[in-house]
Design an enzyme around this catalytic site. Sequence first.
Site, PDB file in Angstrom:
ATOM      1  N   GLY A  85       0.842  -1.200   0.000  1.00 56.58           N
ATOM      2  CA  GLY A  85       0.000   0.000   0.000  1.00 56.58           C
ATOM      3  C   GLY A  85       0.869   1.238   0.000  1.00 56.58           C
ATOM      4  O   GLY A  85       2.060   1.175  -0.328  1.00 56.58           O
ATOM      5  N   ASN A  86       0.285   2.359   0.407  1.00 59.95           N
ATOM      6  CA  ASN A  86       1.041   3.618   0.303  1.00 59.95           C
ATOM      7  C   ASN A  86       2.034   3.800   1.452  1.00 59.95           C
ATOM      8  O   ASN A  86       1.907   3.180   2.510  1.00 59.95           O
ATOM      9  CB  ASN A  86       0.085   4.807   0.159  1.00 59.95           C
ATOM     10  CG  ASN A  86      -0.722   5.036   1.415  1.00 59.95           C
ATOM     11  OD1 ASN A  86      -0.201   5.494   2.434  1.00 59.95           O
ATOM     12  ND2 ASN A  86      -2.004   4.664   1.377  1.00 59.95           N
ATOM     13  N   VAL A 145       0.788   4.960   5.178  1.00 57.21           N
ATOM     14  CA  VAL A 145       0.256   3.871   6.008  1.00 57.21           C
ATOM     15  C   VAL A 145       1.382   2.882   6.339  1.00 57.21           C
ATOM     16  O   VAL A 145       1.426   2.325   7.435  1.00 57.21           O
ATOM     17  CB  VAL A 145      -0.942   3.165   5.307  1.00 57.21           C
ATOM     18  CG1 VAL A 145      -1.390   1.942   6.089  1.00 57.21           C
ATOM     19  CG2 VAL A 145      -2.108   4.138   5.156  1.00 57.21           C
ATOM     20  N   GLU A 202       5.727  -3.172   0.841  1.00 54.15           N
ATOM     21  CA  GLU A 202       5.717  -2.990  -0.610  1.00 54.15           C
ATOM     22  C   GLU A 202       4.966  -1.697  -0.877  1.00 54.15           C
ATOM     23  O   GLU A 202       3.733  -1.664  -0.897  1.00 54.15           O
ATOM     24  CB  GLU A 202       5.031  -4.194  -1.284  1.00 54.15           C
ATOM     25  CG  GLU A 202       5.792  -5.502  -1.126  1.00 54.15           C
ATOM     26  CD  GLU A 202       7.084  -5.554  -1.933  1.00 54.15           C
ATOM     27  OE1 GLU A 202       7.214  -4.815  -2.928  1.00 54.15           O
ATOM     28  OE2 GLU A 202       7.976  -6.335  -1.562  1.00 54.15           O
ATOM     29  N   CYS A 250       1.620   0.302  -9.227  1.00 53.85           N
ATOM     30  CA  CYS A 250       2.671   0.852  -8.355  1.00 53.85           C
ATOM     31  C   CYS A 250       3.952   1.147  -9.123  1.00 53.85           C
ATOM     32  O   CYS A 250       4.688   2.061  -8.767  1.00 53.85           O
ATOM     33  CB  CYS A 250       2.947  -0.101  -7.202  1.00 53.85           C
ATOM     34  SG  CYS A 250       3.438  -1.740  -7.743  1.00 53.85           S
TER      35      CYS A 250
HETATM   36  P1  NAD Z   1      -5.445   0.708   0.307  1.00 50.52           P
HETATM   37  O1  NAD Z   1      -6.175   1.982   0.587  1.00 50.52           O
HETATM   38  O2  NAD Z   1      -6.196  -0.488  -0.162  1.00 50.52           O
HETATM   39  O3  NAD Z   1      -4.629   0.344   1.612  1.00 50.52           O
HETATM   40  C1  NAD Z   1      -3.881  -0.831   1.696  1.00 50.52           C
HETATM   41  C2  NAD Z   1      -4.288  -1.594   2.931  1.00 50.52           C
HETATM   42  O4  NAD Z   1      -3.971  -0.822   4.082  1.00 50.52           O
HETATM   43  C3  NAD Z   1      -5.774  -1.918   2.998  1.00 50.52           C
HETATM   44  O5  NAD Z   1      -5.931  -3.271   3.297  1.00 50.52           O
HETATM   45  C4  NAD Z   1      -6.298  -1.009   4.087  1.00 50.52           C
HETATM   46  O6  NAD Z   1      -7.331  -1.589   4.830  1.00 50.52           O
HETATM   47  C5  NAD Z   1      -5.091  -0.745   4.942  1.00 50.52           C
HETATM   48  N1  NAD Z   1      -5.101   0.587   5.549  1.00 50.52           N
HETATM   49  C6  NAD Z   1      -5.431   1.756   4.935  1.00 50.52           C
HETATM   50  N2  NAD Z   1      -5.289   2.782   5.791  1.00 50.52           N
HETATM   51  C7  NAD Z   1      -4.855   2.262   6.961  1.00 50.52           C
HETATM   52  C8  NAD Z   1      -4.503   2.811   8.230  1.00 50.52           C
HETATM   53  N3  NAD Z   1      -4.589   4.112   8.481  1.00 50.52           N
HETATM   54  N4  NAD Z   1      -4.071   1.961   9.187  1.00 50.52           N
HETATM   55  C9  NAD Z   1      -3.988   0.635   8.953  1.00 50.52           C
HETATM   56  N5  NAD Z   1      -4.308   0.072   7.779  1.00 50.52           N
HETATM   57  C10 NAD Z   1      -4.741   0.854   6.799  1.00 50.52           C
HETATM   58  O7  NAD Z   1      -4.320   0.897  -0.765  1.00 50.52           O
HETATM   59  P2  NAD Z   1      -3.464   2.190  -1.136  1.00 50.52           P
HETATM   60  O8  NAD Z   1      -2.545   2.554  -0.040  1.00 50.52           O
HETATM   61  O9  NAD Z   1      -4.318   3.225  -1.760  1.00 50.52           O
HETATM   62  O10 NAD Z   1      -2.653   1.487  -2.332  1.00 50.52           O
HETATM   63  C11 NAD Z   1      -2.036   2.195  -3.297  1.00 50.52           C
HETATM   64  C12 NAD Z   1      -0.569   2.364  -2.934  1.00 50.52           C
HETATM   65  O11 NAD Z   1       0.025   1.073  -2.865  1.00 50.52           O
HETATM   66  C13 NAD Z   1       0.219   3.108  -3.975  1.00 50.52           C
HETATM   67  O12 NAD Z   1       1.137   3.954  -3.328  1.00 50.52           O
HETATM   68  C14 NAD Z   1       0.961   2.014  -4.738  1.00 50.52           C
HETATM   69  O13 NAD Z   1       2.136   2.452  -5.343  1.00 50.52           O
HETATM   70  C15 NAD Z   1       1.214   1.039  -3.634  1.00 50.52           C
HETATM   71  N6  NAD Z   1       1.371  -0.308  -4.163  1.00 50.52           N
HETATM   72  C16 NAD Z   1       2.586  -0.896  -4.051  1.00 50.52           C
HETATM   73  C17 NAD Z   1       2.791  -2.148  -4.578  1.00 50.52           C
HETATM   74  C18 NAD Z   1       4.129  -2.815  -4.482  1.00 50.52           C
HETATM   75  O14 NAD Z   1       4.203  -4.003  -4.782  1.00 50.52           O
HETATM   76  N7  NAD Z   1       5.189  -2.115  -4.078  1.00 50.52           N
HETATM   77  C19 NAD Z   1       1.747  -2.825  -5.216  1.00 50.52           C
HETATM   78  C20 NAD Z   1       0.515  -2.217  -5.287  1.00 50.52           C
HETATM   79  C21 NAD Z   1       0.333  -0.946  -4.754  1.00 50.52           C
END
Ligand code: NAD
Length: 453
Positions: free
Chosen positions: A188-189, A192, A210, A244
């Site tokens: 995720g981002n 977080v 990741e 990503c």
């Molecule tokens: P998202 O909003 O789905 O969040 C990811 C997970 O984190 C979810 O399961 C969510 O429930 C949890 N989450 C969200 N906020 C939270 C908090 N405050 N506390 C605890 N858990 C929390 O996904 P996103 O962050 O919008 O995903 C997009 C980001 O992920 C982009 O920055 C992208 O580049 C990155 N990404 C990285 C990869 C990689 O392999 N490096 C792959 C896909 C996406």
Amino acid sequence: MSREQQAVACARRAFETGRSLCLDHRIRQLKSLKRLFTERQKEISDALMKDLNKSVVGTELYETLGLESEINLTVSKLKEWAAPRPVEKNLVTISDTIYIKPEPLGVVLIIGSWNYPWAVTIKPLIGAIAAGNAAVIKPSEVCVHTAKVMEDLLPLYIDKELYPVVTGGVVETQELLRQRFDHIFYTGNSLVGKAIMEAASKFLTPVTLELGGKSPCYIDKNCDLTIACRRITWGKYTNCGQTCIAPDYVLCDPSIQERVIEEIRKAIKDFYTENPKTCADYGRIINQRHFKRIKAMMDDSTVALGGDNDEANCYIAPTILRDVKPEAKVMQEEIFGPLLPILPVSDLDEAIRFIKKREKPLALYIFSSDNEVIQKMLSSTSSGAMVANDCLIHYSVSSLPFGGVGNSGMGCYHGKFTFDQLSHLRSCLIKKLKMEGINSMRYPPHTAKKLSR
Ligand code: NAD
């Protein structure tokens, strides 16, 4: 007990039965997981169509095929990966048995993101199962339909006590993070990601993060612009830019900017027709919140192509922004949408300075026919991965570690790297209670004579 506590307790209990240690059990689980992708392709695809307007072929290409081949690889190599790994010995231990024994960590928490929800949630799970762990699976709530399909289908195919699924949003994830795990694998981002690491520190739980960020793409004057721009168009607009490792922005010499715009325009037309809105292969922004965020990024830049959008449909056309300034809104955070800013730079050195002034990216792309230019970019910068003359494709190579560095993440996975990431590589040294004579040198009294060579 909360639902989250129950899931963790259930996984822990199942892990302690020891059944995940059995290699045949792991292989059976993996094969069964693979059947899910063939038998339930339609449910998977229908949900992704609703979540992201992913086409049936797009779902296979970018989600399930990669998982099936990851399972094939893992099943065929598991005995080798899990076997004790003999190591070199030194003089003092020459007659001992010395090896590394991979062993499971315990209960792993897998938190997935929404953009390729199956790929990013199930790939770590494949490694977790292979390494003999239990795993609590937390799909992203943002892809509403897919999360439901995962919750319904996974327990039908894999051991639901060893690998329970917990759905929900931030509150549920935070409740999970208050529990004790043996590893947390988060996609995720970066913001977080910091909260995850903070929560993990309470139990000294190791993490794999990741994350994302702005992946630069430098186009050298000395290159076939038609081919370069087709590849960049694919890398940028696949999944509507919500990838990503998508090239986030382009750096190029001002003299080629117009050609770049023209070539990308032609490629967009080839790939998505004159009207991408009606093209089955062009996706949608995941939700209105992200739609508004991306749309606002266009405010202070000049649109060279696209720009049209429809909030009710979460549609934003493939868009190019020209002569973008480093201070522009679109350059302040990861775009994660179908906007491609072009920033003119005078030469390779300026491009390198620009990249080095910012956080280390997840991927760095360079297009050039000149190997010296490619090598200079490679040796002057750092990033999770570096790809010359293509985009995204490194993701498909399971012998390459996939992961970020610095702000784009820590730890890596894919293929054997996932197995190792989710194993403890235990050092083992087995000595016999014989040949005590050779040990006399290390026992006191430490006389000078013992050191004489
Ligand atoms: P998202 O909003 O789905 O969040 C990811 C997970 O984190 C979810 O399961 C969510 O429930 C949890 N989450 C969200 N906020 C939270 C908090 N405050 N506390 C605890 N858990 C929390 O996904 P996103 O962050 O919008 O995903 C997009 C980001 O992920 C982009 O920055 C992208 O580049 C990155 N990404 C990285 C990869 C990689 O392999 N490096 C792959 C896909 C996406």
